[in-house]
Design a protein around this motif. Structure first.
Motif, PDB file in Angstrom:
ATOM      1  N   VAL A  65      29.896  57.964  33.574  1.00 55.56           N
ATOM      2  CA  VAL A  65      30.181  57.466  32.229  1.00 55.56           C
ATOM      3  C   VAL A  65      31.295  56.424  32.322  1.00 55.56           C
ATOM      4  O   VAL A  65      32.405  56.723  32.782  1.00 55.56           O
ATOM      5  CB  VAL A  65      30.607  58.606  31.280  1.00 55.56           C
ATOM      6  N   LEU A  66      30.988  55.208  31.882  1.00 58.77           N
ATOM      7  CA  LEU A  66      31.965  54.125  31.847  1.00 58.77           C
ATOM      8  C   LEU A  66      32.424  53.901  30.416  1.00 58.77           C
ATOM      9  O   LEU A  66      31.614  53.889  29.486  1.00 58.77           O
ATOM     10  CB  LEU A  66      31.360  52.833  32.393  1.00 58.77           C
ATOM     11  N   ASP A  67      33.724  53.733  30.237  1.00 59.11           N
ATOM     12  CA  ASP A  67      34.292  53.408  28.933  1.00 59.11           C
ATOM     13  C   ASP A  67      34.703  51.938  28.973  1.00 59.11           C
ATOM     14  O   ASP A  67      35.596  51.550  29.743  1.00 59.11           O
ATOM     15  CB  ASP A  67      35.488  54.305  28.626  1.00 59.11           C
ATOM     16  N   ILE A  68      34.043  51.108  28.162  1.00 56.12           N
ATOM     17  CA  ILE A  68      34.074  49.655  28.335  1.00 56.12           C
ATOM     18  C   ILE A  68      34.563  48.975  27.059  1.00 56.12           C
ATOM     19  O   ILE A  68      34.163  49.355  25.946  1.00 56.12           O
ATOM     20  CB  ILE A  68      32.659  49.143  28.672  1.00 56.12           C
ATOM     21  N   PRO A  69      35.401  47.932  27.159  1.00 55.32           N
ATOM     22  CA  PRO A  69      35.804  47.187  25.970  1.00 55.32           C
ATOM     23  C   PRO A  69      34.678  46.290  25.467  1.00 55.32           C
ATOM     24  O   PRO A  69      33.898  45.759  26.259  1.00 55.32           O
ATOM     25  CB  PRO A  69      36.993  46.353  26.465  1.00 55.32           C
ATOM     26  N   ASP A  70      34.617  46.109  24.150  1.00 59.46           N
ATOM     27  CA  ASP A  70      33.661  45.145  23.597  1.00 59.46           C
ATOM     28  C   ASP A  70      33.981  43.729  24.067  1.00 59.46           C
ATOM     29  O   ASP A  70      33.077  42.912  24.271  1.00 59.46           O
ATOM     30  CB  ASP A  70      33.706  45.172  22.069  1.00 59.46           C
ATOM     31  N   HIS A  71      35.291  43.462  24.234  1.00 59.62           N
ATOM     32  CA  HIS A  71      35.713  42.085  24.562  1.00 59.62           C
ATOM     33  C   HIS A  71      37.099  42.104  25.177  1.00 59.62           C
ATOM     34  O   HIS A  71      37.966  42.834  24.698  1.00 59.62           O
ATOM     35  CB  HIS A  71      35.710  41.242  23.287  1.00 59.62           C
ATOM     36  N   PRO A  72      37.314  41.317  26.246  1.00 61.52           N
ATOM     37  CA  PRO A  72      36.293  40.579  26.996  1.00 61.52           C
ATOM     38  C   PRO A  72      35.497  41.511  27.905  1.00 61.52           C
ATOM     39  O   PRO A  72      36.075  42.364  28.579  1.00 61.52           O
ATOM     40  CB  PRO A  72      37.110  39.585  27.816  1.00 61.52           C
ATOM     41  N   MET A  73      34.183  41.340  27.909  1.00 64.76           N
ATOM     42  CA  MET A  73      33.271  42.189  28.671  1.00 64.76           C
ATOM     43  C   MET A  73      32.493  41.289  29.614  1.00 64.76           C
ATOM     44  O   MET A  73      31.655  40.513  29.194  1.00 64.76           O
ATOM     45  CB  MET A  73      32.327  42.937  27.729  1.00 64.76           C
ATOM     46  N   THR A  74      32.791  41.382  30.922  1.00 61.99           N
ATOM     47  CA  THR A  74      32.227  40.451  31.895  1.00 61.99           C
ATOM     48  C   THR A  74      31.364  41.139  32.945  1.00 61.99           C
ATOM     49  O   THR A  74      31.054  40.539  33.979  1.00 61.99           O
ATOM     50  CB  THR A  74      33.357  39.667  32.597  1.00 61.99           C
ATOM     51  N   ILE A  75      30.937  42.386  32.694  1.00 59.65           N
ATOM     52  CA  ILE A  75      30.131  43.113  33.677  1.00 59.65           C
ATOM     53  C   ILE A  75      28.795  42.415  33.911  1.00 59.65           C
ATOM     54  O   ILE A  75      28.131  41.967  32.972  1.00 59.65           O
ATOM     55  CB  ILE A  75      29.885  44.562  33.208  1.00 59.65           C
ATOM     56  N   GLN A  76      28.408  42.352  35.177  1.00 55.15           N
ATOM     57  CA  GLN A  76      27.126  41.771  35.565  1.00 55.15           C
ATOM     58  C   GLN A  76      26.240  42.780  36.300  1.00 55.15           C
ATOM     59  O   GLN A  76      25.028  42.794  36.107  1.00 55.15           O
ATOM     60  CB  GLN A  76      27.348  40.559  36.463  1.00 55.15           C
ATOM     61  N   ALA A  77      26.828  43.592  37.174  1.00 57.68           N
ATOM     62  CA  ALA A  77      26.033  44.515  37.987  1.00 57.68           C
ATOM     63  C   ALA A  77      26.787  45.825  38.188  1.00 57.68           C
ATOM     64  O   ALA A  77      28.008  45.834  38.364  1.00 57.68           O
ATOM     65  CB  ALA A  77      25.704  43.896  39.339  1.00 57.68           C
ATOM     66  N   ILE A  78      26.031  46.939  38.144  1.00 59.02           N
ATOM     67  CA  ILE A  78      26.604  48.269  38.346  1.00 59.02           C
ATOM     68  C   ILE A  78      25.763  48.978  39.398  1.00 59.02           C
ATOM     69  O   ILE A  78      24.536  49.036  39.292  1.00 59.02           O
ATOM     70  CB  ILE A  78      26.610  49.086  37.044  1.00 59.02           C
ATOM     71  N   THR A  79      26.433  49.527  40.401  1.00 58.79           N
ATOM     72  CA  THR A  79      25.761  50.230  41.494  1.00 58.79           C
ATOM     73  C   THR A  79      26.235  51.670  41.556  1.00 58.79           C
ATOM     74  O   THR A  79      27.444  51.936  41.481  1.00 58.79           O
ATOM     75  CB  THR A  79      26.063  49.553  42.848  1.00 58.79           C
ATOM     76  N   LEU A  80      25.295  52.606  41.671  1.00 58.32           N
ATOM     77  CA  LEU A  80      25.608  54.009  41.915  1.00 58.32           C
ATOM     78  C   LEU A  80      25.179  54.348  43.334  1.00 58.32           C
ATOM     79  O   LEU A  80      24.074  53.993  43.761  1.00 58.32           O
ATOM     80  CB  LEU A  80      24.883  54.925  40.928  1.00 58.32           C
ATOM     81  N   GLU A  81      26.056  55.064  44.065  1.00 58.10           N
ATOM     82  CA  GLU A  81      25.756  55.488  45.427  1.00 58.10           C
ATOM     83  C   GLU A  81      25.960  56.994  45.561  1.00 58.10           C
ATOM     84  O   GLU A  81      26.845  57.564  44.922  1.00 58.10           O
ATOM     85  CB  GLU A  81      26.675  54.774  46.431  1.00 58.10           C
ATOM     86  N   GLY A  82      25.146  57.611  46.415  1.00 55.14           N
ATOM     87  CA  GLY A  82      25.295  59.039  46.677  1.00 55.14           C
ATOM     88  C   GLY A  82      24.135  59.559  47.497  1.00 55.14           C
ATOM     89  O   GLY A  82      22.986  59.126  47.304  1.00 55.14           O
ATOM     90  N   GLY A  83      24.425  60.504  48.420  1.00 53.76           N
ATOM     91  CA  GLY A  83      23.371  61.109  49.220  1.00 53.76           C
ATOM     92  C   GLY A  83      22.556  60.115  50.006  1.00 53.76           C
ATOM     93  O   GLY A  83      21.348  60.317  50.213  1.00 53.76           O
TER      94      GLY A  83
END
Length: 267
Positions: free
Chosen positions: A179-197
């Motif tokens: 769970v990510l808690d993210i601001p409305d602005h400035p919001m510059t996310i482009q890519a999210i990676t999950l790793e495990g196992g």
């Protein structure tokens, strides 16, 4: 691969001098960082209780507010509202080199196709045509090699508009979810990676917009299921789960549109 391409386009644009051209925010008509309030950022969002991938950004302004061109260009076309839901009255600006911006839900259009505009030229007035609320929706597109807009080539307008650094998102590992808690602005996310196992899955916003509308609004994208929740005012939560859920995330990596690291957290 798409993240690397987006970064290459961005850096190439700067090297060609486009980054030195005047750029202003569409409401404040200012080149200052974060000059306008953003109510809905680029990417996953909740829209009236339904999941939606937002291919632009929204500015919460009352009807009749002046809407400005963010950069010099030529008015490629203006479209009058047909009375149905959708973009309403809108204006498309061609900035050259495949770079375009679009301004939707206007109450009034003040330019004509073929007009030359500068950064800050008034294009019309904000409104709610085609929408249920008063606001300006703006799209920013790169690499458009044909006439018209193309949301499958949409980029976060913050790639162009001046802004401060994005605050580090909050993160919580909850069972098989992150769970990510993210601001409305400035919001510059482009890519999210999950790793495990020994597994690794990435959702890249460029890949999502590339699948087109309405497929980009499917909640499961590239092996990750996305959910939007409420947070404090001016923030939202983004929950990501592997789908199929055959591994438990042990690490989350978040990158921005320039490939810079926003977050790297382990369980």
């Amino acid at each position: 691969m798409r993240l690397e391409l987006a970064a290459t386009i961005f850096l190439t644009t700067l090297s060609l001098g486009c980054g030195s051209e005047e750029v202003v925010w569409p409401i404040a008509n200012s080149a200052e960082s974060d000059a306008d309030q953003v109510s809905a950022p680029f990417g996953p969002r909740d829209q009236s209780g339904s999941y939606d991938f937002h291919a632009g950004i929204d500015f919460p302004v009352p009807e009749g507010t002046k809407v400005r061109a963010i950069k010099a260009g030529t008015v490629e076309k203006t479209v009058e509202w047909n009375g149905q839901t959708g973009p309403g009255n809108w204006v498309l600006i061609d900035h050259g080199g495949g770079e375009k911006s679009a301004y939707l839900h206007l109450s009034k259009i003040s330019v004509d196709a073929g007009d030359t505009v500068n950064a800050g030229t008034t294009l019309g007035r904000s409104g709610s045509t085609g929408s249920s609320s008063e606001h300006l929706h703006m799209n920013y597109m790169l690499g458009v090699e044909h006439k018209g807009a193309d949301e499958s080539l949409a980029h976060n307008p913050l790639e162009l508009l001046p802004h401060a650094d994005m605050p580090t998102p909050g993160v919580e590992f909850n069972g098989n979810a992150v769970v990510l808690d993210i601001p409305d602005h400035p919001m510059t996310i482009q890519a999210i990676t999950l790793e495990g196992g020994g597994e690794s899955r990435t959702v890249d916003y460029a890949d999502v917009v590339a699948v087109g509308n309405p497929d980009r609004d499917t909640q499961t994208q590239f092996g990750l299921h996305l959910e939007i929740g409420e947070s404090d005012p001016g923030r939202f939560t983004l929950t990501l789960r592997p789908s199929p859920a055959n591994f438990t995330p042990e690490r989350v990596i978040v990158e921005d549109y320039a490939g810079e690291l926003v977050l790297d957290e382990k369980r």
